[in-house]
Write an enzyme that holds these catalytic residues in place. Structure first.
Site, mmCIF file in Angstrom:
data_model
loop_
_atom_site.group_PDB
_atom_site.id
_atom_site.type_symbol
_atom_site.label_atom_id
_atom_site.label_comp_id
_atom_site.label_asym_id
_atom_site.label_seq_id
_atom_site.Cartn_x
_atom_site.Cartn_y
_atom_site.Cartn_z
ATOM 1 N N LYS A 15 -22.911 -137.778 -33.605
ATOM 2 C CA LYS A 15 -22.170 -137.487 -34.840
ATOM 3 C C LYS A 15 -21.947 -138.753 -35.669
ATOM 4 C CE LYS A 15 -18.554 -135.754 -32.664
ATOM 5 N NZ LYS A 15 -18.969 -135.902 -31.256
ATOM 6 N N ARG A 90 -11.323 -130.300 -34.345
ATOM 7 C CA ARG A 90 -11.642 -130.188 -32.926
ATOM 8 C C ARG A 90 -10.892 -129.043 -32.279
ATOM 9 N NH1 ARG A 90 -13.262 -135.747 -32.091
ATOM 10 N NH2 ARG A 90 -13.902 -136.220 -29.968
ATOM 11 N N ARG A 129 -23.145 -146.983 -24.221
ATOM 12 C CA ARG A 129 -23.195 -147.368 -25.630
ATOM 13 C C ARG A 129 -22.207 -148.476 -26.005
ATOM 14 N NH1 ARG A 129 -20.862 -141.899 -28.662
ATOM 15 N NH2 ARG A 129 -18.691 -142.208 -28.064
ATOM 16 N N ARG A 162 -17.186 -152.423 -26.734
ATOM 17 C CA ARG A 162 -17.292 -151.116 -26.089
ATOM 18 C C ARG A 162 -15.968 -150.411 -26.196
ATOM 19 N NH1 ARG A 162 -21.840 -150.681 -22.397
ATOM 20 N NH2 ARG A 162 -22.803 -152.743 -22.484
ATOM 21 N N ARG A 174 -13.759 -135.563 -21.676
ATOM 22 C CA ARG A 174 -13.994 -135.291 -23.098
ATOM 23 C C ARG A 174 -14.946 -134.107 -23.279
ATOM 24 N NH1 ARG A 174 -15.690 -141.178 -24.238
ATOM 25 N NH2 ARG A 174 -16.452 -140.447 -26.249
HETATM 26 P P1 ADP Z 1 -16.357 -138.716 -29.235
HETATM 27 O O1 ADP Z 1 -16.745 -137.630 -30.187
HETATM 28 O O2 ADP Z 1 -17.501 -139.544 -28.794
HETATM 29 O O3 ADP Z 1 -15.514 -138.227 -28.093
HETATM 30 P P2 ADP Z 1 -14.333 -139.785 -31.090
HETATM 31 O O4 ADP Z 1 -14.303 -141.175 -31.580
HETATM 32 O O5 ADP Z 1 -14.574 -138.703 -32.075
HETATM 33 O O6 ADP Z 1 -15.441 -139.785 -29.963
HETATM 34 O O7 ADP Z 1 -12.969 -139.441 -30.340
HETATM 35 C C1 ADP Z 1 -12.412 -140.274 -29.356
HETATM 36 C C2 ADP Z 1 -11.061 -139.724 -28.893
HETATM 37 O O8 ADP Z 1 -10.143 -139.696 -30.005
HETATM 38 C C3 ADP Z 1 -11.076 -138.282 -28.387
HETATM 39 O O9 ADP Z 1 -11.426 -138.190 -27.009
HETATM 40 C C4 ADP Z 1 -9.618 -137.867 -28.649
HETATM 41 O O10 ADP Z 1 -8.740 -138.404 -27.690
HETATM 42 C C5 ADP Z 1 -9.310 -138.542 -29.963
HETATM 43 N N1 ADP Z 1 -9.626 -137.688 -31.146
HETATM 44 C C6 ADP Z 1 -10.519 -137.978 -32.127
HETATM 45 N N2 ADP Z 1 -10.561 -136.993 -33.047
HETATM 46 C C7 ADP Z 1 -9.661 -136.063 -32.630
HETATM 47 C C8 ADP Z 1 -9.245 -134.793 -33.132
HETATM 48 N N3 ADP Z 1 -9.757 -134.284 -34.262
HETATM 49 N N4 ADP Z 1 -8.299 -134.109 -32.439
HETATM 50 C C9 ADP Z 1 -7.762 -134.599 -31.316
HETATM 51 N N5 ADP Z 1 -8.123 -135.770 -30.767
HETATM 52 C C10 ADP Z 1 -9.065 -136.504 -31.413
#
Ligand code: ADP
Ligand code: ZN
Length: 220
Positions: A15, A90, A129, A162, A174
């Site tokens: 993404k 999400r 990554r 990282r 996740r």
């Molecule tokens: P990835 O999609 O690789 O898991 P992100 O950077 O989008 O990475 O998200 C990292 C963390 O940030 C998530 O595991 C969560 O804890 C938090 N997070 C990010 N966006 C949201 C969201 N829209 N709602 C709830 N938690 C979020």
């Protein structure tokens, strides 16, 4: 307001990588709630202090906190060019809140693009990554090392970082959160007739071309 694109997909689906390319290709603004939350954590804001442990455990941060950081960012004038939401919504609650937020300015979701990948491959992708500390270019221990070791291809920077949550155990949590809370949104956007499914196990450039074709069509 310009087009509103949503990128859906589990952690590691690409993404962030593809959102950065859509920014370049179409002059849209990438809004990553993960990046916004990491910035809040780094700055030690109230939202950041609350989000830190939740993120490190691979759980979802509460809708209230996520919406607060997103609304702040959406108040900036540049978002009028159009946005690519990366990592948001999400949950069903976030999807409803987004519709409300867009309705205030007479807008709606232009397209929700689901990057379709295999879970097993995501653990390996995410745990290897890292990114350039200066420009944010993404790299991977196995799949994409810089041409000159230790130097960013894009900006020549020599610092890399990282994420605290990019390890095998946290990725599994996740992925679970993704399937429980986020995957149901695919059907939601399908019902609204804005869903685009994109097979995303192939090359970054191949997927970029496919997305460019979709965005060129829906955001014209
Ligand atoms: P990835 O999609 O690789 O898991 P992100 O950077 O989008 O990475 O998200 C990292 C963390 O940030 C998530 O595991 C969560 O804890 C938090 N997070 C990010 N966006 C949201 C969201 N829209 N709602 C709830 N938690 C979020
Ligand atoms: Zn760089």
């Amino acid at each position: 307001m310009g087009p509103v694109l949503i990128l859906l997909g589990p952690p590691g689906a690409g993404k962030g990588t593809q959102a950065r390319m859509l920014e370049e290709d179409f002059g849209l603004i990438q809004l990553s709630t993960g990046d916004l939350l990491r910035a809040a954590v780094a700055a030690g804001t109230e939202a950041g202090v609350k989000a830190k442990a939740v993120m490190e455990a691979g759980q979802l941060v509460s809708d209230a906190i996520v919406l607060a950081v997103l609304k702040d960012r959406m108040a900036e004038p540049d978002v009028a060019k159009g946005i690519i939401l990366d990592g948001f919504p999400r949950t069903a609650g976030q999807a409803a809140a987004l519709d409300g937020l867009l309705a205030e300015s007479g807008g709606k979701v232009t397209a929700a693009i689901s990057l379709e990948v295999e879970d097993e491959a995501m653990v390996e992708r995410v745990s290897g990554r890292y990114t350039c500390a200066s420009c944010g270019e993404g790299y991977h221990d196995q799949f994409k090392q810089p041409a000159k070791a230790g130097t960013c291809d894009k900006c020549g920077g020599t610092g890399f970082k990282r994420r605290a949550d990019d390890n095998a155990e946290t990725v599994r949590a996740r992925l679970q959160a993704y399937h429980a809370e986020t995957a149901p949104l695919i059907a939601h956007y399908d019902r609204l007739s804005v869903l685009e499914r994109v097979p995303a196990m192939g090359s970054i450039t191949g997927i970029r071309a496919r997305l460019a074709e979709i965005v060129g069509r829906v955001a014209a």
